[in-house]
Design an enzyme around this catalytic site. Structure first.
Site, PDB file in Angstrom:
ATOM      1  N   HIS A 150       1.652 -15.166   0.850  1.00 38.99           N
ATOM      2  CA  HIS A 150       2.928 -15.464   1.498  1.00 38.99           C
ATOM      3  C   HIS A 150       3.757 -14.193   1.595  1.00 38.99           C
ATOM      4  CE1 HIS A 150       4.024 -15.890  -2.844  1.00 38.99           C
ATOM      5  NE2 HIS A 150       5.141 -15.286  -2.452  1.00 38.99           N
ATOM      6  N   HIS A 206       4.740 -22.350  -0.677  1.00 40.39           N
ATOM      7  CA  HIS A 206       5.392 -21.602   0.398  1.00 40.39           C
ATOM      8  C   HIS A 206       4.411 -20.652   1.061  1.00 40.39           C
ATOM      9  CE1 HIS A 206       5.556 -18.924  -2.992  1.00 40.39           C
ATOM     10  NE2 HIS A 206       6.409 -18.062  -2.493  1.00 40.39           N
ATOM     11  N   HIS A 220       9.061  -8.895  -0.104  1.00 35.59           N
ATOM     12  CA  HIS A 220       7.730  -8.691  -0.672  1.00 35.59           C
ATOM     13  C   HIS A 220       6.676  -9.483   0.087  1.00 35.59           C
ATOM     14  CE1 HIS A 220       8.588 -12.515  -2.896  1.00 35.59           C
ATOM     15  NE2 HIS A 220       7.267 -12.685  -2.802  1.00 35.59           N
ATOM     16  N   HIS A 252       7.994 -18.322 -12.335  1.00 34.10           N
ATOM     17  CA  HIS A 252       9.092 -18.820 -11.516  1.00 34.10           C
ATOM     18  C   HIS A 252       9.364 -20.286 -11.849  1.00 34.10           C
ATOM     19  CE1 HIS A 252       9.298 -15.307  -9.009  1.00 34.10           C
ATOM     20  NE2 HIS A 252       8.115 -15.493  -8.449  1.00 34.10           N
ATOM     21  N   TYR A 261       5.856  -8.520 -10.124  1.00 38.95           N
ATOM     22  CA  TYR A 261       6.320  -7.776  -8.959  1.00 38.95           C
ATOM     23  C   TYR A 261       6.197  -6.283  -9.213  1.00 38.95           C
ATOM     24  CZ  TYR A 261       8.333 -12.075  -7.080  1.00 38.95           C
ATOM     25  OH  TYR A 261       8.502 -13.336  -6.586  1.00 38.95           O
ATOM     26  N   GLU A 271       3.590  -8.583  -4.742  1.00 32.89           N
ATOM     27  CA  GLU A 271       3.532  -9.560  -5.826  1.00 32.89           C
ATOM     28  C   GLU A 271       2.090 -10.019  -5.999  1.00 32.89           C
ATOM     29  OE1 GLU A 271       5.350 -13.975  -7.026  1.00 32.89           O
ATOM     30  OE2 GLU A 271       5.287 -13.359  -4.930  1.00 32.89           O
TER      31      GLU A 271
END
Length: 314
Positions: A150, A206, A220, A252, A261, A271
């Protein structure tokens, strides 16, 4: 009409040899092509299309464009009509404008980011093939990233002037392109301002995300790993290779992903991301995070924001 998944990201880099070494030896990608302009094309071992990252020489870092693959070529014509009717101008790029890729429908998101849609890219297969495949290839290197997962784009958000391209992008992606909202951050009086969104066109939490900031930019791109153990191994690889780490391994709250990251040599944030998180479906209720719990949403273990995470982007 069906947008399948993220197809590739084209990044500007300031030192091509350093950048290629980073994506090959830190992330474990493979160089598959270099064109006459000096652009370098790379793929991960578990991707079947020819490339997912394009590096282009530049005097500044940042994203040139993000591309998504649609199910079939006729979808491009349908989406062309929908996007134009939305009031966003489009342009057609002919077949092989990008190597081994069919025609492209190009346009700008309300935030100003360039987006491409395409239906065809050369299929070269994964490193393990499709006949009685092993779980992984013998020549995995670096973090051994499976695939480009993503990207997250920073979008101009100014409550004082009423500018909110996070909300504009989100509405466009949902109503015009057929994505669905999985999570959001609501801030301001009575939580009325949509300050960040996570959207999917597949079953992952996502495929693209938008976060508000003073200016639009690139935050990112993320590469999928199997597990928390693989995230820790990736951190070891980065430490060994003296890669600049932005946020050490953590979890997260938003998306439930396990993460680290770090930056490529030009300052573009990467990431490595592990964990399905949850099964994303269009009828799944949207998860909402309030302003007072934003720290836990971003970094669940500490509940505290890291300044560079929101302030530094290209």
């Amino acid at each position: 009409m069906n947008v399948l998944r993220i197809g590739h990201v084209k990044l500007r880099v300031m030192d091509m040899p350093e950048a290629v070494e980073h994506y090959e030896k830190t992330l474990g990608m493979y160089k598959v092509h270099e064109d006459e302009q000096g652009d370098v094309y790379l793929k991960c071992w578990d991707e079947w299309d020819k490339y997912s990252v394009i590096l282009t020489p530049s005097d500044r870092a940042g994203m040139d464009h993000v591309a998504f693959k649609v199910r079939q070529d006729s979808d491009l014509d349908t989406l062309h009509e929908r996007i134009e009717a939305w009031g966003i101008g489009t342009r057609w790029l002919p077949e092989n404008t990008l190597p081994d890729t069919g025609r492209i429908l190009a346009f700008k998101l309300p935030s100003g980011h360039d987006m491409y849609l395409y239906a065809h890219k050369a299929l070269v297969g994964t490193q393990v093939g499709t006949i009685n495949p092993d779980p992984w290839p013998d020549n995995v290197r670096g973090a051994g990233a499976h695939w480009l997962d993503h990207c997250l784009l920073m979008c101009e958000l100014n409550p004082e002037t009423g500018v909110n391209t996070v909300a504009e992008n989100t509405r466009f992606m949902v109503e015009c392109l057929g994505f669905f909202l999985t999570e959001q951050v609501m801030v301001g009086p009575e939580g009325a301002i949509q300050a960040a969104t996570w959207l999917s066109c597949s079953t992952t939490p996502h495929d693209i995300a938008f976060v508000g900031g003073p200016t639009s930019g690139f935050h990112h791109m993320a590469f999928f790993l199997d597990s928390w153990h693989d995230v820790l191994k990736a951190a070891d690889v980065m430490a060994k290779r003296k890669v600049r780490i932005d946020v050490a391994p953590t979890r997260h709250g938003i998306t439930r992903g396990e993460t680290i990251y770090f930056f490529d040599p030009s300052g573009n944030r990467n990431e490595t991301f592990a964990g399905l998180g949850y099964l994303a479906q269009p009828d799944r209720p949207v998860t909402t995070w309030s302003e007072d719990r934003l720290g836990s949403g971003i970094f669940y273990h500490t509940g505290e924001l890291v300044a560079s995470f929101t302030d530094v982007y290209t």
